[in-house]
Design an enzyme around this catalytic site. Structure first.
Site, short mmCIF file in Angstrom:
data_model
loop_
_atom_site.label_atom_id
_atom_site.label_comp_id
_atom_site.label_asym_id
_atom_site.label_seq_id
_atom_site.Cartn_x
_atom_site.Cartn_y
_atom_site.Cartn_z
N LYS A 248 0.97 -1.07 0.23
CA LYS A 248 0.01 -0.18 0.02
C LYS A 248 0.72 1.34 0.00
O LYS A 248 0.54 2.15 -0.73
CB LYS A 248 -0.82 0.09 1.09
CG LYS A 248 -2.11 -1.11 1.38
CD LYS A 248 -3.14 -0.80 2.23
CE LYS A 248 -2.40 -0.86 3.81
NZ LYS A 248 -1.74 -1.91 4.11
N ARG B 242 -9.31 1.68 9.40
CA ARG B 242 -8.82 0.24 9.91
C ARG B 242 -9.97 -0.65 10.33
O ARG B 242 -9.58 -1.61 10.84
CB ARG B 242 -7.70 0.50 10.82
CG ARG B 242 -6.44 -0.32 11.03
CD ARG B 242 -5.50 -0.14 9.98
NE ARG B 242 -4.43 -0.79 10.25
CZ ARG B 242 -3.35 -0.32 10.10
NH1 ARG B 242 -3.10 0.89 9.16
NH2 ARG B 242 -1.74 -0.79 10.15
N ARG C 150 11.27 -6.79 4.94
CA ARG C 150 11.27 -5.17 4.81
C ARG C 150 12.38 -4.43 5.78
O ARG C 150 12.30 -4.90 6.76
CB ARG C 150 9.96 -5.02 5.09
CG ARG C 150 9.61 -3.26 5.09
CD ARG C 150 8.35 -3.04 4.76
NE ARG C 150 7.62 -2.97 6.17
CZ ARG C 150 6.08 -2.81 6.26
NH1 ARG C 150 5.61 -2.32 5.12
NH2 ARG C 150 5.52 -3.05 7.44
N ARG D 247 11.68 -2.35 10.93
CA ARG D 247 10.71 -1.56 11.67
C ARG D 247 10.43 -2.52 12.99
O ARG D 247 10.46 -3.57 13.03
CB ARG D 247 9.22 -1.65 11.10
CG ARG D 247 9.23 -0.21 10.26
CD ARG D 247 7.91 -0.19 9.37
NE ARG D 247 6.63 -0.54 10.14
CZ ARG D 247 5.50 -0.21 9.34
NH1 ARG D 247 5.34 0.21 8.18
NH2 ARG D 247 4.41 -0.74 10.02
N ARG E 221 -0.60 -8.41 14.04
CA ARG E 221 -1.04 -7.33 13.09
C ARG E 221 -1.92 -7.88 12.06
O ARG E 221 -3.03 -7.39 11.62
CB ARG E 221 0.03 -6.38 12.47
CG ARG E 221 0.50 -5.40 13.49
CD ARG E 221 1.96 -5.01 12.94
NE ARG E 221 2.25 -4.11 11.88
CZ ARG E 221 3.04 -4.24 10.90
NH1 ARG E 221 4.09 -5.16 11.30
NH2 ARG E 221 2.91 -3.24 9.95
P1 AMP Z 1 0.98 0.84 9.08
O1 AMP Z 1 2.07 1.42 8.88
O2 AMP Z 1 -0.27 1.20 8.19
O3 AMP Z 1 1.16 -0.60 9.08
O4 AMP Z 1 0.52 1.16 10.42
C1 AMP Z 1 1.79 0.86 11.84
C2 AMP Z 1 0.84 1.07 12.86
O5 AMP Z 1 0.25 2.53 13.32
C3 AMP Z 1 -0.45 0.12 13.07
O6 AMP Z 1 0.13 -1.51 13.35
C4 AMP Z 1 -1.03 0.80 14.14
O7 AMP Z 1 -0.44 0.48 15.38
C5 AMP Z 1 -0.93 2.21 13.92
N1 AMP Z 1 -2.01 2.61 12.86
C6 AMP Z 1 -1.93 3.16 11.42
N2 AMP Z 1 -3.06 3.62 10.93
C7 AMP Z 1 -4.14 3.12 12.21
C8 AMP Z 1 -5.41 3.35 12.16
N3 AMP Z 1 -6.11 3.74 11.17
N4 AMP Z 1 -6.05 3.19 13.27
C9 AMP Z 1 -5.32 2.48 14.30
N5 AMP Z 1 -4.08 2.56 14.39
C10 AMP Z 1 -3.25 2.70 13.34
#
Ligand code: AMP
Length: 222
Positions: free
Chosen positions: A17, A93, A130, A163, A174
């Site tokens: 994404k 989400r 990654r 990360r 996740r």
């Molecule tokens: P991502 O980079 O999209 O994988 O997001 C990393 C982390 O940010 C996720 O595992 C959540 O802890 C937090 N996060 C990102 N977007 C959201 C969202 N819309 N709602 C809740 N937590 C979020």
């Protein structure tokens, strides 16, 4: 003049994404909001809000909805960075966030929701390989496609690292959260006639071509 598109990109962690949203934002000249990147940048800057979000992120948990919605409402406000066309990456989400997004977008709704579809076994492989820039998690590499000079970011010179939430335990948590909280949004948006499904496996250029053609078809129908 035609409106710039308003796009939501759904997909598992590691589906691509972030990479595709960056390319799409260039293609359509629209703003890209990654809630994950925004939280990581705030955490790195050491703001109270970022440190609060980091507590949830590091363990692979979702950040509470009220924190997320505060950020989104600010970005979507008239005159804010997302007031025109945009691509949302990592938001919504869950069902509550999707419903609240509808309420916030009173001027003009989402044009299309794309599900970037990649099987779980492939994303697990991608996530364990990654690596990201420490300064900016949006600069993405992998052990198979490292930066050109050691583990130093080609774009900004930061250290390239794994990360904190790409460890096997956090990745599994996740992905389980994605299955229970986020994947029901696929049916939610399908029922509204907004969903397009795009195969996310293959070279990023080919995936981008598929995305653009699905988005253009969806926009021509509206
Ligand atoms: P991502 O980079 O999209 O994988 O997001 C990393 C982390 O940010 C996720 O595992 C959540 O802890 C937090 N996060 C990102 N977007 C959201 C969202 N819309 N709602 C809740 N937590 C979020």
């Amino acid at each position: 003049m035609a409106h710039k598109p308003r796009i939501v990109l759904l997909g598992k962690q590691g589906a691509g994404k972030g990479t595709q949203a960056k390319l799409l934002s260039r293609h359509y000249d629209i703003a890209h909001l990654s809630t994950g990147d925004l939280f990581r940048a705030q955490a790195l800057a050491g703001t109270a809000f970022g440190l609060e979000a980091k507590r949830f992120m590091d363990g692979g948990d979702l950040v509470p909805d009220e924190i997320v919605m505060g950020v989104i409402e600010e970005c979507l406000a008239p005159g804010g960075p997302l007031a025109d066309g945009f691509i949302l990456d990592g938001f919504p989400r869950n069902q509550l966030q999707a419903e609240q997004l509808e309420q916030v977008l009173t001027d003009r709704p989402i044009d299309v929701v794309v599900h970037l579809d990649v099987p779980r076994e492939i994303v697990v492989e991608r996530l364990s390989a990654r690596r990201v820039c420490e300064n900016n998690g949006a600069h993405i590499y992998s052990v198979n496609k490292p930066p050109s000079r050691g583990w130093i970011c080609d774009e900004c010179g930061g250290n390239v690292v794994q990360r904190d939430d790409d460890t096997p335990e956090a990745v599994n948590k996740r992905l389980d959260l994605y299955d229970t909280q986020t994947s029901p949004l696929i049916a939610f948006y399908n029922a509204k006639g907004l969903l397009a499904v795009v195969n996310g496996v293959g070279h990023p250029d080919h995936v981008l071509e598929r995305l653009v053609s699905a988005i253009d078809v969806a926009r021509s129908r509206r």
